[in-house]
Each structure stands twice: as structure tokens, then as C-alpha cells.
Design a protein around this motif. Structure first.
Motif, PDB file in Angstrom:
ATOM      1  N   ASP A  65       0.841  -1.194   0.000  1.00  0.00           N
ATOM      2  CA  ASP A  65       0.000   0.000   0.000  1.00  0.00           C
ATOM      3  C   ASP A  65       0.876   1.244   0.000  1.00  0.00           C
ATOM      4  O   ASP A  65       0.618   2.198  -0.717  1.00  0.00           O
ATOM      5  N   ARG A 125      -7.442   8.006  -2.535  1.00  0.00           N
ATOM      6  CA  ARG A 125      -7.638   6.566  -2.403  1.00  0.00           C
ATOM      7  C   ARG A 125      -7.195   5.898  -3.702  1.00  0.00           C
ATOM      8  O   ARG A 125      -7.601   6.316  -4.778  1.00  0.00           O
ATOM      9  N   ASP A 162      -7.065   2.477  -5.991  1.00  0.00           N
ATOM     10  CA  ASP A 162      -7.648   1.158  -6.225  1.00  0.00           C
ATOM     11  C   ASP A 162      -6.483   0.209  -6.490  1.00  0.00           C
ATOM     12  O   ASP A 162      -5.945   0.164  -7.599  1.00  0.00           O
ATOM     13  N   ARG A 189      -1.555  -8.722  -5.181  1.00  0.00           N
ATOM     14  CA  ARG A 189      -3.004  -8.775  -4.978  1.00  0.00           C
ATOM     15  C   ARG A 189      -3.553 -10.160  -5.308  1.00  0.00           C
ATOM     16  O   ARG A 189      -4.400 -10.676  -4.589  1.00  0.00           O
ATOM     17  N   ARG A 201     -14.415 -10.203   2.848  1.00  0.00           N
ATOM     18  CA  ARG A 201     -14.645  -8.904   2.207  1.00  0.00           C
ATOM     19  C   ARG A 201     -13.971  -7.788   2.984  1.00  0.00           C
ATOM     20  O   ARG A 201     -13.363  -6.886   2.403  1.00  0.00           O
ATOM     21  N   ALA A 202     -14.048  -7.850   4.306  1.00  0.00           N
ATOM     22  CA  ALA A 202     -13.426  -6.812   5.139  1.00  0.00           C
ATOM     23  C   ALA A 202     -11.907  -6.820   4.975  1.00  0.00           C
ATOM     24  O   ALA A 202     -11.282  -5.762   4.872  1.00  0.00           O
ATOM     25  N   MET A 203     -11.308  -8.003   4.925  1.00  0.00           N
ATOM     26  CA  MET A 203      -9.857  -8.091   4.773  1.00  0.00           C
ATOM     27  C   MET A 203      -9.386  -7.535   3.434  1.00  0.00           C
ATOM     28  O   MET A 203      -8.309  -6.961   3.335  1.00  0.00           O
ATOM     29  N   LEU A 204     -10.218  -7.713   2.400  1.00  0.00           N
ATOM     30  CA  LEU A 204      -9.854  -7.268   1.058  1.00  0.00           C
ATOM     31  C   LEU A 204     -10.418  -5.893   0.737  1.00  0.00           C
ATOM     32  O   LEU A 204     -10.246  -5.388  -0.361  1.00  0.00           O
ATOM     33  N   ASP A 205     -11.104  -5.273   1.702  1.00  0.00           N
ATOM     34  CA  ASP A 205     -11.721  -3.960   1.536  1.00  0.00           C
ATOM     35  C   ASP A 205     -12.687  -3.946   0.357  1.00  0.00           C
ATOM     36  O   ASP A 205     -12.656  -3.060  -0.493  1.00  0.00           O
ATOM     37  N   VAL A 206     -13.547  -4.970   0.303  1.00  0.00           N
ATOM     38  CA  VAL A 206     -14.538  -5.090  -0.749  1.00  0.00           C
ATOM     39  C   VAL A 206     -15.908  -4.858  -0.116  1.00  0.00           C
ATOM     40  O   VAL A 206     -16.263  -5.497   0.876  1.00  0.00           O
ATOM     41  N   LYS A 207     -16.668  -3.963  -0.690  1.00  0.00           N
ATOM     42  CA  LYS A 207     -18.012  -3.677  -0.181  1.00  0.00           C
ATOM     43  C   LYS A 207     -18.960  -4.781  -0.628  1.00  0.00           C
ATOM     44  O   LYS A 207     -18.818  -5.339  -1.720  1.00  0.00           O
TER      45      LYS A 207
END
Length: 72
Positions: A10, A31, A33, A44, A63-69
Motif C-alpha cells: 500500500d 484513495r 484502487d 493482490r 470482504r473486510a480483509m480485502l476492503d470489498v463492499k
């Protein structure tokens, strides 16, 4: 690769940009992507593979770990 290892990715992708914009952009947010940064594709893919294979995690945790909504 552990989750902490990826945090370094990151920083590679957007750390310099954030530092450069910090001084003159009050209230602005930058931010990146990470799925679209060519230099991080292998990192990734490895991260997605490890999280997908973690059967002990719920889909919401993945989803939370990968920051996916949800629904994305």
C-alpha cells in the motif's frame, strides 16, 4: 505473504502521493484502487488466493480483509 507484508505494498502504491498532497489539500482524500496498480498485480492475486482459501473466515470477514463492499 502475511497481511502485514501487504501493507508495505500500500505504501509503495500511494505513500508518496499522499505525502506530496498532504500540505495543500485540507479535507481532501486520496484513495488508490490497488487492484488497478500494475506493479501490485502479483501481490493482490496472492492475497486474494490466500483469503479465498481461508475456509475458517466468513464471507463478510473475507470482504473486510480485502476492503470489498458487499454487492461489489
Amino acid at each position: 505473504m502475511a497481511a502485514g507484508d501487504f501493507a508495505a505494498g500500500d505504501e509503495r502504491a500511494d505513500g508518496g502521493s499522499r505525502r506530496g498532497c498532504r500540505a495543500g489539500s485540507r479535507g481532501a482524500a486520496l484513495r488508490v484502487d490497488l487492484d488497478r496498480v500494475p506493479a501490485l498485480v502479483e501481490d493482490r492475486e496472492r492475497l486474494w488466493g490466500m483469503v479465498s482459501a481461508a475456509t475458517f473466515l466468513s464471507d463478510a470477514e473475507k470482504r473486510a480483509m480485502l476492503d470489498v463492499k458487499e454487492g461489489a
